[in-house]
Every structure is written in structure tokens, then in C-alpha cells.
Design a protein around this motif. Structure first.
Motif, PDB file in Angstrom:
ATOM      1  N   GLN A   7      56.517  21.569 -71.515  1.00 11.09           N
ATOM      2  CA  GLN A   7      56.740  20.567 -70.466  1.00 11.09           C
ATOM      3  C   GLN A   7      58.022  20.862 -69.701  1.00 11.09           C
ATOM      4  OE1 GLN A   7      54.641  18.223 -69.498  1.00 11.09           O
ATOM      5  NE2 GLN A   7      56.090  17.736 -67.858  1.00 11.09           N
ATOM      6  N   GLN A   8      59.100  21.260 -70.403  1.00 11.57           N
ATOM      7  CA  GLN A   8      60.370  21.588 -69.741  1.00 11.57           C
ATOM      8  C   GLN A   8      60.202  22.822 -68.857  1.00 11.57           C
ATOM      9  OE1 GLN A   8      63.033  22.001 -73.057  1.00 11.57           O
ATOM     10  NE2 GLN A   8      63.732  19.867 -72.920  1.00 11.57           N
ATOM     11  N   ARG A   9      59.418  23.808 -69.344  1.00 11.82           N
ATOM     12  CA  ARG A   9      59.179  25.027 -68.567  1.00 11.82           C
ATOM     13  C   ARG A   9      58.417  24.691 -67.272  1.00 11.82           C
ATOM     14  NH1 ARG A   9      56.351  28.572 -72.221  1.00 11.82           N
ATOM     15  NH2 ARG A   9      58.259  28.474 -73.404  1.00 11.82           N
ATOM     16  N   ARG A  10      57.414  23.826 -67.390  1.00  9.46           N
ATOM     17  CA  ARG A  10      56.648  23.427 -66.191  1.00  9.46           C
ATOM     18  C   ARG A  10      57.538  22.690 -65.187  1.00  9.46           C
ATOM     19  NH1 ARG A  10      52.582  21.462 -69.762  1.00  9.46           N
ATOM     20  NH2 ARG A  10      51.147  23.158 -70.139  1.00  9.46           N
ATOM     21  N   THR A  11      58.383  21.819 -65.689  1.00  8.62           N
ATOM     22  CA  THR A  11      59.298  21.085 -64.813  1.00  8.62           C
ATOM     23  C   THR A  11      60.239  22.054 -64.104  1.00  8.62           C
ATOM     24  OG1 THR A  11      59.198  19.182 -66.292  1.00  8.62           O
ATOM     25  CG2 THR A  11      61.035  19.255 -64.730  1.00  8.62           C
ATOM     26  N   PHE A  12      60.796  23.000 -64.874  1.00 14.64           N
ATOM     27  CA  PHE A  12      61.709  23.989 -64.292  1.00 14.64           C
ATOM     28  C   PHE A  12      60.992  24.819 -63.228  1.00 14.64           C
ATOM     29  CE2 PHE A  12      63.269  28.379 -64.311  1.00 14.64           C
ATOM     30  CZ  PHE A  12      64.547  28.163 -63.825  1.00 14.64           C
ATOM     31  N   LEU A  13      59.784  25.302 -63.530  1.00 20.18           N
ATOM     32  CA  LEU A  13      59.026  26.096 -62.557  1.00 20.18           C
ATOM     33  C   LEU A  13      58.676  25.271 -61.319  1.00 20.18           C
ATOM     34  CD1 LEU A  13      56.675  28.255 -64.817  1.00 20.18           C
ATOM     35  CD2 LEU A  13      58.568  29.037 -63.387  1.00 20.18           C
ATOM     36  N   GLY A  14      58.355  24.010 -61.518  1.00 19.31           N
ATOM     37  CA  GLY A  14      58.058  23.131 -60.379  1.00 19.31           C
ATOM     38  C   GLY A  14      59.257  22.991 -59.462  1.00 19.31           C
ATOM     39  N   ILE A  15      60.436  22.780 -60.053  1.00 23.43           N
ATOM     40  CA  ILE A  15      61.661  22.649 -59.253  1.00 23.43           C
ATOM     41  C   ILE A  15      61.973  23.974 -58.558  1.00 23.43           C
ATOM     42  CG2 ILE A  15      64.162  22.325 -59.412  1.00 23.43           C
ATOM     43  CD1 ILE A  15      63.581  20.279 -61.669  1.00 23.43           C
ATOM     44  N   LEU A  16      61.824  25.092 -59.286  1.00 20.69           N
ATOM     45  CA  LEU A  16      62.105  26.420 -58.715  1.00 20.69           C
ATOM     46  C   LEU A  16      61.167  26.710 -57.537  1.00 20.69           C
ATOM     47  CD1 LEU A  16      63.782  29.043 -59.119  1.00 20.69           C
ATOM     48  CD2 LEU A  16      61.828  29.910 -60.415  1.00 20.69           C
ATOM     49  N   LEU A  17      59.879  26.480 -57.705  1.00 19.82           N
ATOM     50  CA  LEU A  17      58.918  26.733 -56.625  1.00 19.82           C
ATOM     51  C   LEU A  17      59.141  25.786 -55.443  1.00 19.82           C
ATOM     52  CD1 LEU A  17      55.644  27.464 -58.599  1.00 19.82           C
ATOM     53  CD2 LEU A  17      57.079  29.079 -57.331  1.00 19.82           C
ATOM     54  N   GLY A  18      59.497  24.546 -55.736  1.00 22.65           N
ATOM     55  CA  GLY A  18      59.802  23.598 -54.660  1.00 22.65           C
ATOM     56  C   GLY A  18      61.005  24.064 -53.850  1.00 22.65           C
ATOM     57  N   GLY A  19      62.050  24.542 -54.548  1.00 24.11           N
ATOM     58  CA  GLY A  19      63.248  25.054 -53.862  1.00 24.11           C
ATOM     59  C   GLY A  19      62.933  26.259 -53.009  1.00 24.11           C
ATOM     60  N   VAL A  20      62.142  27.186 -53.552  1.00 24.54           N
ATOM     61  CA  VAL A  20      61.751  28.391 -52.792  1.00 24.54           C
ATOM     62  C   VAL A  20      60.932  27.974 -51.564  1.00 24.54           C
ATOM     63  CG1 VAL A  20      60.319  30.469 -52.872  1.00 24.54           C
ATOM     64  CG2 VAL A  20      61.906  29.971 -54.745  1.00 24.54           C
ATOM     65  N   GLY A  21      60.057  26.993 -51.738  1.00 19.04           N
ATOM     66  CA  GLY A  21      59.252  26.515 -50.610  1.00 19.04           C
ATOM     67  C   GLY A  21      60.122  25.928 -49.504  1.00 19.04           C
ATOM     68  N   VAL A  22      61.126  25.153 -49.889  1.00 16.90           N
ATOM     69  CA  VAL A  22      62.027  24.556 -48.884  1.00 16.90           C
ATOM     70  C   VAL A  22      62.794  25.658 -48.149  1.00 16.90           C
ATOM     71  CG1 VAL A  22      64.120  23.167 -48.622  1.00 16.90           C
ATOM     72  CG2 VAL A  22      62.231  22.324 -50.023  1.00 16.90           C
ATOM     73  N   ILE A  23      63.273  26.649 -48.887  1.00 19.88           N
ATOM     74  CA  ILE A  23      64.021  27.755 -48.261  1.00 19.88           C
ATOM     75  C   ILE A  23      63.118  28.529 -47.309  1.00 19.88           C
ATOM     76  CG2 ILE A  23      65.136  29.975 -48.717  1.00 19.88           C
ATOM     77  CD1 ILE A  23      66.280  28.644 -51.293  1.00 19.88           C
ATOM     78  N   LEU A  24      61.902  28.852 -47.735  1.00 16.97           N
ATOM     79  CA  LEU A  24      60.980  29.593 -46.858  1.00 16.97           C
ATOM     80  C   LEU A  24      60.622  28.781 -45.618  1.00 16.97           C
ATOM     81  CD1 LEU A  24      58.596  31.372 -49.387  1.00 16.97           C
ATOM     82  CD2 LEU A  24      60.355  32.394 -47.947  1.00 16.97           C
ATOM     83  N   ALA A  25      60.430  27.485 -45.791  1.00 21.15           N
ATOM     84  CA  ALA A  25      60.128  26.633 -44.623  1.00 21.15           C
ATOM     85  C   ALA A  25      61.287  26.675 -43.638  1.00 21.15           C
ATOM     86  CB  ALA A  25      59.845  25.209 -45.078  1.00 21.15           C
TER      87      ALA A  25
END
Ligand code: FES
Length: 144
Positions: free
Chosen positions: A9-27
Motif C-alpha cells: 500500500q505504501q509503495r502504491r501511494t509513493f508511485l501514485g505521488i511520483l506519477l502525479g508529480g511527473v504528470g504535473v511537470i510534463l503538463a
């Protein structure tokens, strides 16, 4: 919840935050150039004036400068007579060149020609070059 499940669950949360951050940067990377293209340019203030030393404009010569963020030109067609014009061709916006020997402007894009007063002499431009007011202040010419 067992320890392995909690770790997943912690790994999924971390990956979710990481992918969200990358998405914001790419946008941001992809939308910033579009925003800069659409945003109004800084024209140096609508009431901005430009001072040019009188000695920089020879009789029969032209002095190109920037006025409100756009190319402009100062001329002295005859001694003591000053003219300030936009250097942007009224056809499709190319920058006109001063032809010393002929005493006129030539647009390099489609051959438009303008007099020293900015009037159309030939070619496709639909109207005269925009004129600006010029006032004399001691040894300076003030445009705008
Ligand atoms: S842009 Fe100047 S003549 Fe066409």
C-alpha cells in the motif's frame, strides 16, 4: 493488515505521488510555450517615450531603433526636419530597409516601397507606414 500488505500500500501511494508529480511537470513543460505565445508582449508601456540624440540622425540618413517593442526608424529628410515611422511593412509585417541612394524604404519581402514620409510608392502595401510624433528637447529627439 499484515506487514507485506501495508508495504504494498505504501509503495502504491509513493508511485501514485511520483506519477502525479511527473504528470504535473510534463503538463507544465508542454503548456508553457503555448502560454508564452498567447500572452500579450510587454510593449514597454503605452506611454513610453524614446530619446535619441540629434547627432545620431544625419541629413538624408535613417536611424533604426525599438519603440514600444517594435522596430521604428527616425529620419532627417532635410536639415532640421525629423520624421519617426514604424519600420514594420503594412503588407505582411516585414521590416523595411532604408535605401540611402534613393531616399526611400524598400521592403525585402515583396518589394513594397515607401517614401521618407512613409507613403506607399509601389508594391503591395495597402497603406502608409505608421507615423509617430517627434519633439525636440535640447539635443535629443523624443519619440512618442
Ligand atoms: S511584407 Fe512588405 S511588401 Fe509584403
Amino acid at each position: 493488515m499484515d506487514e507485506a500488505s501495508e508495504s504494498n500500500q505504501q509503495r502504491r501511494t509513493f508511485l501514485g505521488i511520483l506519477l502525479g508529480g511527473v504528470g504535473v511537470i510534463l503538463a507544465g513543460v508542454f503548456t508553457w510555450p503555448i502560454f508564452r505565445f498567447l500572452a500579450p508582449r510587454d510593449l514597454g508601456g503605452a506611454g513610453a517615450q524614446v530619446r535619441v540624440g540629434k547627432s545620431e540622425i544625419k541629413v538624408g540618413g535613417a536611424h533604426f531603433f525599438s519603440f514600444q517593442g517594435r522596430p521604428a526608424v527616425l529620419l532627417q529628410p532635410s536639415a532640421g526636419d525629423y520624421v519617426a515611422l514604424s519600420a514594420v511593412c503594412t503588407h505582411l509585417g516585414c521590416i523595411v530597409k532604408w535605401v540611402d541612394g534613393k531616399g526611400e524604404f524598400l521592403c525585402p519581402c515583396h518589394g513594397g516601397r515607401f517614401s521618407a514620409e512613409g507613403k506607399v510608392l509601389g508594391g503591395p502595401p495597402p497603406k502608409a507606414l505608421e507615423t509617430y510624433t517627434v519633439t525636440l528637447d535640447a539635443n535629443d529627439l523624443v519619440v512618442g
